[in-house]
Design a protein around this motif. Structure first.
Motif, mmCIF file in Angstrom:
data_model
loop_
_atom_site.group_PDB
_atom_site.id
_atom_site.type_symbol
_atom_site.label_atom_id
_atom_site.label_comp_id
_atom_site.label_asym_id
_atom_site.label_seq_id
_atom_site.Cartn_x
_atom_site.Cartn_y
_atom_site.Cartn_z
ATOM 1 N N LEU A 1 28.944 45.718 8.539
ATOM 2 C CA LEU A 1 28.330 44.864 9.500
ATOM 3 C C LEU A 1 29.140 44.959 10.698
ATOM 4 O O LEU A 1 30.292 44.490 10.919
ATOM 5 C CB LEU A 1 28.379 43.349 9.124
ATOM 6 C CG LEU A 1 27.760 42.456 10.134
ATOM 7 C CD1 LEU A 1 25.899 42.784 10.157
ATOM 8 C CD2 LEU A 1 27.921 40.795 9.546
ATOM 9 N N THR A 2 28.682 45.836 11.847
ATOM 10 C CA THR A 2 29.537 46.051 12.994
ATOM 11 C C THR A 2 29.151 45.283 14.214
ATOM 12 O O THR A 2 29.953 45.254 15.086
ATOM 13 C CB THR A 2 29.280 47.467 13.481
ATOM 14 O OG1 THR A 2 27.868 47.838 13.564
ATOM 15 C CG2 THR A 2 29.788 48.399 12.238
ATOM 16 N N ARG A 3 28.018 44.340 14.090
ATOM 17 C CA ARG A 3 27.610 43.548 15.254
ATOM 18 C C ARG A 3 26.699 42.383 14.202
ATOM 19 O O ARG A 3 26.056 42.523 13.749
ATOM 20 C CB ARG A 3 26.718 44.110 16.027
ATOM 21 C CG ARG A 3 26.570 43.426 17.297
ATOM 22 C CD ARG A 3 25.975 44.068 18.542
ATOM 23 N NE ARG A 3 24.853 44.893 18.211
ATOM 24 C CZ ARG A 3 23.846 45.160 19.368
ATOM 25 N NH1 ARG A 3 24.015 44.830 20.425
ATOM 26 N NH2 ARG A 3 22.848 45.880 18.656
ATOM 27 N N PHE A 4 27.275 41.296 14.910
ATOM 28 C CA PHE A 4 26.507 39.831 14.356
ATOM 29 C C PHE A 4 26.725 38.840 15.498
ATOM 30 O O PHE A 4 27.841 38.304 15.601
ATOM 31 C CB PHE A 4 26.885 39.515 13.073
ATOM 32 C CG PHE A 4 25.772 38.819 12.261
ATOM 33 C CD1 PHE A 4 24.757 39.473 11.737
ATOM 34 C CD2 PHE A 4 26.000 37.410 12.369
ATOM 35 C CE1 PHE A 4 23.768 38.863 11.057
ATOM 36 C CE2 PHE A 4 24.817 36.648 11.629
ATOM 37 C CZ PHE A 4 23.667 37.325 10.818
ATOM 38 N N TYR B 1 22.323 42.422 15.664
ATOM 39 C CA TYR B 1 23.262 42.940 14.594
ATOM 40 C C TYR B 1 22.912 44.310 14.424
ATOM 41 O O TYR B 1 21.924 44.883 14.638
ATOM 42 C CB TYR B 1 22.914 42.147 13.274
ATOM 43 C CG TYR B 1 21.428 42.300 12.760
ATOM 44 C CD1 TYR B 1 20.337 41.624 13.192
ATOM 45 C CD2 TYR B 1 21.416 43.246 11.868
ATOM 46 C CE1 TYR B 1 19.185 41.905 12.765
ATOM 47 C CE2 TYR B 1 20.041 43.372 11.109
ATOM 48 C CZ TYR B 1 19.094 42.768 11.752
ATOM 49 O OH TYR B 1 17.676 43.223 11.217
ATOM 50 N N ASN B 2 24.209 44.849 13.836
ATOM 51 C CA ASN B 2 23.946 46.301 13.027
ATOM 52 C C ASN B 2 24.511 46.210 11.677
ATOM 53 O O ASN B 2 25.819 45.669 11.375
ATOM 54 C CB ASN B 2 24.744 47.166 13.838
ATOM 55 C CG ASN B 2 24.412 47.655 15.223
ATOM 56 O OD1 ASN B 2 23.722 46.892 15.824
ATOM 57 N ND2 ASN B 2 24.799 48.666 15.707
ATOM 58 N N LEU B 3 23.571 46.610 10.878
ATOM 59 C CA LEU B 3 24.086 46.274 9.237
ATOM 60 C C LEU B 3 23.571 47.741 8.603
ATOM 61 O O LEU B 3 22.623 48.155 8.665
ATOM 62 C CB LEU B 3 23.176 45.345 8.886
ATOM 63 C CG LEU B 3 23.339 45.026 7.322
ATOM 64 C CD1 LEU B 3 24.810 44.598 6.620
ATOM 65 C CD2 LEU B 3 22.534 43.763 6.862
ATOM 66 N N SER C 1 20.145 49.229 9.718
ATOM 67 C CA SER C 1 19.296 48.703 10.436
ATOM 68 C C SER C 1 20.083 47.984 11.882
ATOM 69 O O SER C 1 21.160 47.594 11.399
ATOM 70 C CB SER C 1 18.379 47.529 9.861
ATOM 71 O OG SER C 1 19.137 46.589 9.126
ATOM 72 N N SER C 2 19.399 48.040 12.715
ATOM 73 C CA SER C 2 20.143 47.345 14.019
ATOM 74 C C SER C 2 18.972 46.577 14.764
ATOM 75 O O SER C 2 17.762 47.234 14.774
ATOM 76 C CB SER C 2 20.993 48.369 14.800
ATOM 77 O OG SER C 2 20.053 49.423 15.281
ATOM 78 N N SER C 3 19.306 45.643 15.569
ATOM 79 C CA SER C 3 18.342 45.118 16.249
ATOM 80 C C SER C 3 19.320 44.517 17.503
ATOM 81 O O SER C 3 20.394 43.831 17.487
ATOM 82 C CB SER C 3 17.885 43.760 15.639
ATOM 83 O OG SER C 3 17.392 42.644 16.614
ATOM 84 N N PRO D 1 34.888 46.695 12.739
ATOM 85 C CA PRO D 1 34.636 47.481 13.849
ATOM 86 C C PRO D 1 33.753 48.744 13.571
ATOM 87 O O PRO D 1 33.600 49.171 12.262
ATOM 88 C CB PRO D 1 35.781 48.026 13.962
ATOM 89 C CG PRO D 1 36.923 47.195 13.653
ATOM 90 C CD PRO D 1 36.231 46.492 12.471
ATOM 91 N N PRO D 2 33.086 49.390 14.092
ATOM 92 C CA PRO D 2 32.089 50.513 13.927
ATOM 93 C C PRO D 2 32.891 51.530 13.139
ATOM 94 O O PRO D 2 34.017 51.746 13.324
ATOM 95 C CB PRO D 2 31.609 51.096 15.189
ATOM 96 C CG PRO D 2 31.565 49.688 16.019
ATOM 97 C CD PRO D 2 32.815 49.141 15.605
ATOM 98 N N GLY D 3 32.217 52.041 12.082
ATOM 99 C CA GLY D 3 32.753 53.266 11.503
ATOM 100 C C GLY D 3 33.748 52.666 10.396
ATOM 101 O O GLY D 3 34.503 53.788 9.972
HETATM 102 C C1 LIG Z 1 24.474 48.988 16.989
HETATM 103 O O1 LIG Z 1 23.234 49.977 16.963
HETATM 104 C C2 LIG Z 1 23.018 50.391 18.182
HETATM 105 C C3 LIG Z 1 21.615 51.072 18.172
HETATM 106 O O2 LIG Z 1 21.885 51.960 16.896
HETATM 107 C C4 LIG Z 1 24.076 51.111 18.982
HETATM 108 O O3 LIG Z 1 23.658 51.606 20.294
HETATM 109 C C5 LIG Z 1 25.131 50.261 19.017
HETATM 110 O O4 LIG Z 1 26.316 51.136 19.572
HETATM 111 C C6 LIG Z 1 25.529 49.749 17.694
HETATM 112 N N1 LIG Z 1 26.879 48.792 18.026
HETATM 113 C C7 LIG Z 1 27.515 48.663 17.184
HETATM 114 C C8 LIG Z 1 28.836 47.504 17.581
HETATM 115 O O5 LIG Z 1 27.746 49.102 16.086
#
Ligand SMILES: *[C@@H]1O[C@H](CO)[C@@H](O)[C@H](O)[C@H]1NC(C)=O
Ligand SMILES: *[C@@H]1O[C@H](CO)[C@@H](O)[C@H](O)[C@H]1NC(C)=O
Length: 209
Positions: A54-57, A69-71, A127-129, A186-188
């Motif tokens: 979960l990189t964003r919520f 969110y990005n999950l 999925s991301s929104s 954090p992402p990745g």
């Molecule tokens: C979340 O996903 C969007 C679209 O896929 C991307 O542009 C964005 O960088 C992502 N953010 C994070 C924090 O992962």
């Protein structure tokens, strides 16, 4: 007439028949032991969430309060049957839920996807929104802030689909619920945050499923 001869022949034939009969019986029993569990007894699939990221919520305030969110989930479906495969008759879909509000629906596998006997299918579902997700009321927002303070969010994933077992006509429904505790990372960083595998609960299967 020499009764001894014919009597012997008859005796020989009798023991021969007895022997064949025994052999047939053993073959039947062995076939039963092997085939009934392999084809006659259905064992349900086991569904687990092996990893999650979960990189964003975050809350997004438009006129209403939304969640961005990005999950990504790593989902495994294991078919424990010896000889019976599973084939999706309808797409397998995951839907997410936060505080009773639907976040998103994503396709996990398409119609016609298969999980062979004794096989495990691995799916990576992202999925991301940017804020099209849940609409939170004030109670939902309070619940969000409470969880945000701990950095761990409770999101329920629900899997739904329809499938058939090999050589069976019944269309079976698959409904599984996976309660997730997701730590914001954090992402990745998939797999780094120490996600504990979640075993999903299957809804009771209907007859012949
Ligand atoms: C979340 O996903 C969007 C679209 O896929 C991307 O542009 C964005 O960088 C992502 N953010 C994070 C924090 O992962
Ligand atoms: C959620 O927590 C983060 C980091 O602790 C903080 O920066 C952010 O403002 C919080 N968001 C809300 C809506 O409380």
């Amino acid at each position: 007439m020499r009764p001894g001869c014919c009597g012997d022949a008859w005796e020989n034939m009798k023991s021969c028949l007895t022997y064949l009969g025994l052999l047939a019986l053993v073959a039947l029993v062995v076939a039963g032991i092997v085939l009934v569990p392999a084809y006659g007894i259905l064992r349900h699939a086991k569904i687990t969430v092996e990893d999650a990221s979960l990189t964003r919520f975050a809350l997004v305030k438009t006129p209403v309060t939304l969640i961005a969110y990005n999950l990504t989930l790593k989902l495994e479906i294991h078919n424990p049957n010896w000889a019976i495969g599973i084939k999706y008759d309808e797409p397998l879909v995951a839907s997410y839920n936060f505080d009773g509000q639907p976040l998103d629906r994503v396709q996990v596998a398409g119609k016609g996807g298969k999980v062979g006997a004794r096989r495990t299918a691995v799916y990576r579902v992202g999925s991301s929104s940017a804020g099209a997700g849940a609409t939170l009321g004030s109670a939902g927002e309070a619940w969000f802030r409470e969880q945000n303070a701990t950095g761990v969010f409770e999101v329920a994933a629900r899997l739904t689909g329809k499938f058939k077992y090999t050589a069976r006509y019944t269309k079976c429904e698959l409904v599984a619920t996976c309660p997730l505790k997701l730590r914001l990372t954090p992402p990745g960083t998939m797999g780094v945050a120490g996600f504990e595998r979640v075993t999903c609960t299957l809804d009771k299967a209907k007859k012949y499923c």
